[in-house]
Scaffold this motif. Sequence first.
Motif, PDB file in Angstrom:
ATOM      1  N   ASN A   1       2.987   0.197 -13.230  1.00  0.00           N
ATOM      2  CA  ASN A   1       3.504  -0.190 -11.909  1.00  0.00           C
ATOM      3  C   ASN A   1       2.402  -0.196 -10.861  1.00  0.00           C
ATOM      4  OD1 ASN A   1       6.059  -0.450 -12.958  1.00  0.00           O
ATOM      5  ND2 ASN A   1       6.725   1.604 -12.335  1.00  0.00           N
ATOM      6  N   ILE A   2       1.516   0.797 -10.945  1.00  0.00           N
ATOM      7  CA  ILE A   2       0.408   0.861  -9.989  1.00  0.00           C
ATOM      8  C   ILE A   2      -0.499  -0.353 -10.153  1.00  0.00           C
ATOM      9  CG2 ILE A   2      -1.674   2.152  -9.354  1.00  0.00           C
ATOM     10  CD1 ILE A   2      -0.162   4.711 -10.009  1.00  0.00           C
ATOM     11  N   GLU A   3      -0.797  -0.720 -11.385  1.00  0.00           N
ATOM     12  CA  GLU A   3      -1.662  -1.884 -11.624  1.00  0.00           C
ATOM     13  C   GLU A   3      -1.017  -3.163 -11.080  1.00  0.00           C
ATOM     14  OE1 GLU A   3      -2.509  -2.022 -15.744  1.00  0.00           O
ATOM     15  OE2 GLU A   3      -3.701  -0.173 -15.772  1.00  0.00           O
ATOM     16  N   LYS A   4       0.283  -3.313 -11.351  1.00  0.00           N
ATOM     17  CA  LYS A   4       0.974  -4.510 -10.851  1.00  0.00           C
ATOM     18  C   LYS A   4       0.943  -4.567  -9.331  1.00  0.00           C
ATOM     19  CE  LYS A   4       4.196  -4.876 -14.750  1.00  0.00           C
ATOM     20  NZ  LYS A   4       5.638  -4.811 -15.146  1.00  0.00           N
ATOM     21  N   LEU A   5       1.223  -3.430  -8.698  1.00  0.00           N
ATOM     22  CA  LEU A   5       1.218  -3.397  -7.237  1.00  0.00           C
ATOM     23  C   LEU A   5      -0.175  -3.656  -6.675  1.00  0.00           C
ATOM     24  CD1 LEU A   5       3.622  -0.361  -6.608  1.00  0.00           C
ATOM     25  CD2 LEU A   5       4.101  -2.765  -6.153  1.00  0.00           C
ATOM     26  N   GLN A   6      -1.202  -3.106  -7.338  1.00  0.00           N
ATOM     27  CA  GLN A   6      -2.563  -3.331  -6.854  1.00  0.00           C
ATOM     28  C   GLN A   6      -2.950  -4.808  -6.965  1.00  0.00           C
ATOM     29  OE1 GLN A   6      -4.821  -0.570  -9.206  1.00  0.00           O
ATOM     30  NE2 GLN A   6      -4.622   1.099  -7.706  1.00  0.00           N
ATOM     31  N   LEU A   7      -2.571  -5.452  -8.068  1.00  0.00           N
ATOM     32  CA  LEU A   7      -2.840  -6.878  -8.197  1.00  0.00           C
ATOM     33  C   LEU A   7      -2.103  -7.676  -7.131  1.00  0.00           C
ATOM     34  CD1 LEU A   7      -2.674  -7.300 -12.099  1.00  0.00           C
ATOM     35  CD2 LEU A   7      -4.716  -7.342 -10.640  1.00  0.00           C
ATOM     36  N   GLU A   8      -0.868  -7.279  -6.890  1.00  0.00           N
ATOM     37  CA  GLU A   8      -0.089  -7.959  -5.855  1.00  0.00           C
ATOM     38  C   GLU A   8      -0.733  -7.760  -4.484  1.00  0.00           C
ATOM     39  OE1 GLU A   8       3.461 -10.245  -4.990  1.00  0.00           O
ATOM     40  OE2 GLU A   8       2.438  -9.686  -6.851  1.00  0.00           O
ATOM     41  N   ALA A   9      -1.197  -6.531  -4.214  1.00  0.00           N
ATOM     42  CA  ALA A   9      -1.840  -6.248  -2.928  1.00  0.00           C
ATOM     43  C   ALA A   9      -3.133  -7.039  -2.780  1.00  0.00           C
ATOM     44  CB  ALA A   9      -2.108  -4.749  -2.797  1.00  0.00           C
ATOM     45  N   GLN A  10      -3.911  -7.134  -3.866  1.00  0.00           N
ATOM     46  CA  GLN A  10      -5.153  -7.905  -3.802  1.00  0.00           C
ATOM     47  C   GLN A  10      -4.881  -9.374  -3.498  1.00  0.00           C
ATOM     48  OE1 GLN A  10      -7.175  -7.250  -7.486  1.00  0.00           O
ATOM     49  NE2 GLN A  10      -7.592  -5.066  -7.062  1.00  0.00           N
TER      50      GLN A  10
ATOM     51  N   ASN B   1       0.834  -1.213   0.000  1.00  0.00           N
ATOM     52  CA  ASN B   1       0.000   0.000   0.000  1.00  0.00           C
ATOM     53  C   ASN B   1       0.865   1.260   0.000  1.00  0.00           C
ATOM     54  OD1 ASN B   1      -2.439  -1.372  -0.071  1.00  0.00           O
ATOM     55  ND2 ASN B   1      -2.599  -1.498   2.156  1.00  0.00           N
ATOM     56  N   LYS B   2       1.980   1.203   0.755  1.00  0.00           N
ATOM     57  CA  LYS B   2       2.886   2.368   0.756  1.00  0.00           C
ATOM     58  C   LYS B   2       3.504   2.566  -0.622  1.00  0.00           C
ATOM     59  CE  LYS B   2       4.162   2.184   5.651  1.00  0.00           C
ATOM     60  NZ  LYS B   2       5.271   1.969   6.625  1.00  0.00           N
ATOM     61  N   GLU B   3       3.899   1.469  -1.269  1.00  0.00           N
ATOM     62  CA  GLU B   3       4.472   1.584  -2.603  1.00  0.00           C
ATOM     63  C   GLU B   3       3.436   2.100  -3.596  1.00  0.00           C
ATOM     64  OE1 GLU B   3       6.257  -2.036  -3.800  1.00  0.00           O
ATOM     65  OE2 GLU B   3       7.591  -2.174  -2.054  1.00  0.00           O
ATOM     66  N   ILE B   4       2.194   1.625  -3.448  1.00  0.00           N
ATOM     67  CA  ILE B   4       1.132   2.106  -4.337  1.00  0.00           C
ATOM     68  C   ILE B   4       0.913   3.604  -4.157  1.00  0.00           C
ATOM     69  CG2 ILE B   4      -1.358   1.984  -4.779  1.00  0.00           C
ATOM     70  CD1 ILE B   4      -1.197  -1.014  -4.136  1.00  0.00           C
ATOM     71  N   GLN B   5       0.874   4.057  -2.905  1.00  0.00           N
ATOM     72  CA  GLN B   5       0.684   5.480  -2.638  1.00  0.00           C
ATOM     73  C   GLN B   5       1.834   6.302  -3.202  1.00  0.00           C
ATOM     74  OE1 GLN B   5      -2.056   6.870  -1.288  1.00  0.00           O
ATOM     75  NE2 GLN B   5      -1.135   8.832  -1.785  1.00  0.00           N
ATOM     76  N   LYS B   6       3.040   5.770  -3.099  1.00  0.00           N
ATOM     77  CA  LYS B   6       4.205   6.466  -3.638  1.00  0.00           C
ATOM     78  C   LYS B   6       4.103   6.599  -5.158  1.00  0.00           C
ATOM     79  CE  LYS B   6       9.249   6.216  -3.663  1.00  0.00           C
ATOM     80  NZ  LYS B   6      10.435   5.440  -3.231  1.00  0.00           N
ATOM     81  N   GLU B   7       3.716   5.498  -5.811  1.00  0.00           N
ATOM     82  CA  GLU B   7       3.574   5.551  -7.267  1.00  0.00           C
ATOM     83  C   GLU B   7       2.445   6.493  -7.673  1.00  0.00           C
ATOM     84  OE1 GLU B   7       5.396   4.175  -9.594  1.00  0.00           O
ATOM     85  OE2 GLU B   7       6.787   3.183  -8.232  1.00  0.00           O
TER      86      GLU B   7
END
Length: 605
Positions: A449-458, A407-413
């Motif tokens: 990058n945001i999409e990848k991180l969101q999928l990973e977070a899900q 979530n922190k990485e997503i917010q950063k991106e």
Amino acid sequence: MSWGIELWDQFDNLEKHTQWGIDILEKYIKFVKERTEIELSYAKQLRNLAKKYQPKKNSKEEEEYRYTACKAFLSTLNEMNDYAGQHEVISENMTSHITVELARYVQELKQERKSYFHDGRKAQQHIEICWKQLESSKRRFERDCKEADRAQQYFEKMDADINVTKADVEKARQQAQVRHQMAEDSRADYSSILQKFNHEQHEYYHTHIPNIFQKIQEMEERRILRIGESMKTYAEVDRQVIPIIGKCLDEIVKAAESIDQKNDSQLVIEAYKSGFEPPGDIEFEDYTQPMKRTVSDNSLSNSRGEGKPELKFGGKSKGKLWPFIKKNKPPPPPPASALPTAVPNGPQSPKQQKEPLSHRFNEFMTSKPKIHCFRSLKRGGAAPEDFSNLPPEQRRKKLQQKVDELNKEIQKEMDQRDAITKMKDVYLKNPQMGDPASLDHKLTEVSQNIEKLQLEAQKFEAWLAEVEGRLPARGDQARRQSGMYEAQNPTTVNNCAQDRESPDGSYTEEQSQESEVKVLATDFDDEFDDEEPLPAIGTCKALYTFEGQNEGTLSVLEGETLYVIEEDKGDGWTRIRRNEEEGYVPTSYVEVYLDKNAKGAKTYI
């Protein structure tokens, strides 16, 4: 009180005294300089001490500083750094305000003293010259007077002698007159020089020397005053840092008061809680049942056993499963003889051989499941991405930590994307500042990058949801069950199987072994799905309302009474039945009452 009046004749002593005063000032400067060196050394030692006990990055020590006592100790180390900094401030201020200033003042003082005593020596030399001139004129006057007296006596002697010619008498008279004139001239010169000397001497003792000595006195008094001011500065430098040092000490006390032993105890629970239930009572193994069973009963039981092919893993029957080893869902096969024609009173088959109770208890007491998992990782195995090799509670913490990091990485991106979007808008409004199209590639990259991180977070959130009260997927059940069957299979796992098993029953050995056992376990579950409904072994009362949203779970209401058809096997779930509905509920949500006489219930001793 003036040195020029009181000490008019103590020139040499004053010279020694003023030199002693300068030596005292230099000695004080040396003292302060050594004090500054001590402060610097002390500050350096304090910093090294604090650095020595600071937790190392990416080490186990860094994790230990979650506890309040360790946090207080870390705060103490940080305050010691500030404490050391104040000693450095003391050293710097003493150097700049005392050592440097006094060293400059000493040089000025030496020059001033030198000039004053140079003037004093010059005045002394001048009066000495005047004195010598006076002595010389006095001796000349005395000599001329004696010569004139001798000439006068010679003239009178010649004048009284009748045998001397008149010319000789006249010559003697003229000689006496000349001598008298020389004496008179010497007298006048001596008188003049004497007056001049008296004047110079008066000026020397009443004007020059008092003025010089007065300046020397003022210089010495300024030196004394300056050293006193330096001593005050010395104390003030220390006093200025006392409030800050006091704050450092107050912070240390505050950190000590913030230590919470209850919180630390809770952290220990969170750090090491496995999520497993304590082991239940040991079953009573009744070896007299084969003796009491009739041949027809034996045949009936064997015929029922032959109705379904028996799954064998390594040719060994299911033994006692102890804590930290995942228990199997289906009930174990009845302890009947392997052959239909076995004699009821004959000896039991070795297949049903049980280990001594004391041996199993010792095995339970000495088991260390957590270390075994890491040992297998060191042998080359990789930790699963969903942390399934960890106990439930530890797995939940790891998953939550991973979700927070993502979530922190997503917010950063997202912040970076917003910044690029704003920059693009600026370029659109002001084309001279840059090309908007140049940011499209970067914007696309950030969005991907945001999409990848969101999928990973899900993905991790789904695993976290399973751990936090929802029933795991069937694949997870098979994985947990496979760990149990691997623990029972001596041909697949060696004698150290339990050492390689992680607390939740999963393995970190070769993928071929794990997949093979998973397939067997899944087939095992499928066969039991076709079995007749399991009998109730007790009842339970729902302590809380549970909404079963996943497949395999059963929703219950608080206070509802249901039938228990399968106990908690160590995974935190109990299987229950309501009319024709069956499913799992969290064990912590129900209070179980087992019927000891029911079929499938354990017998406790």
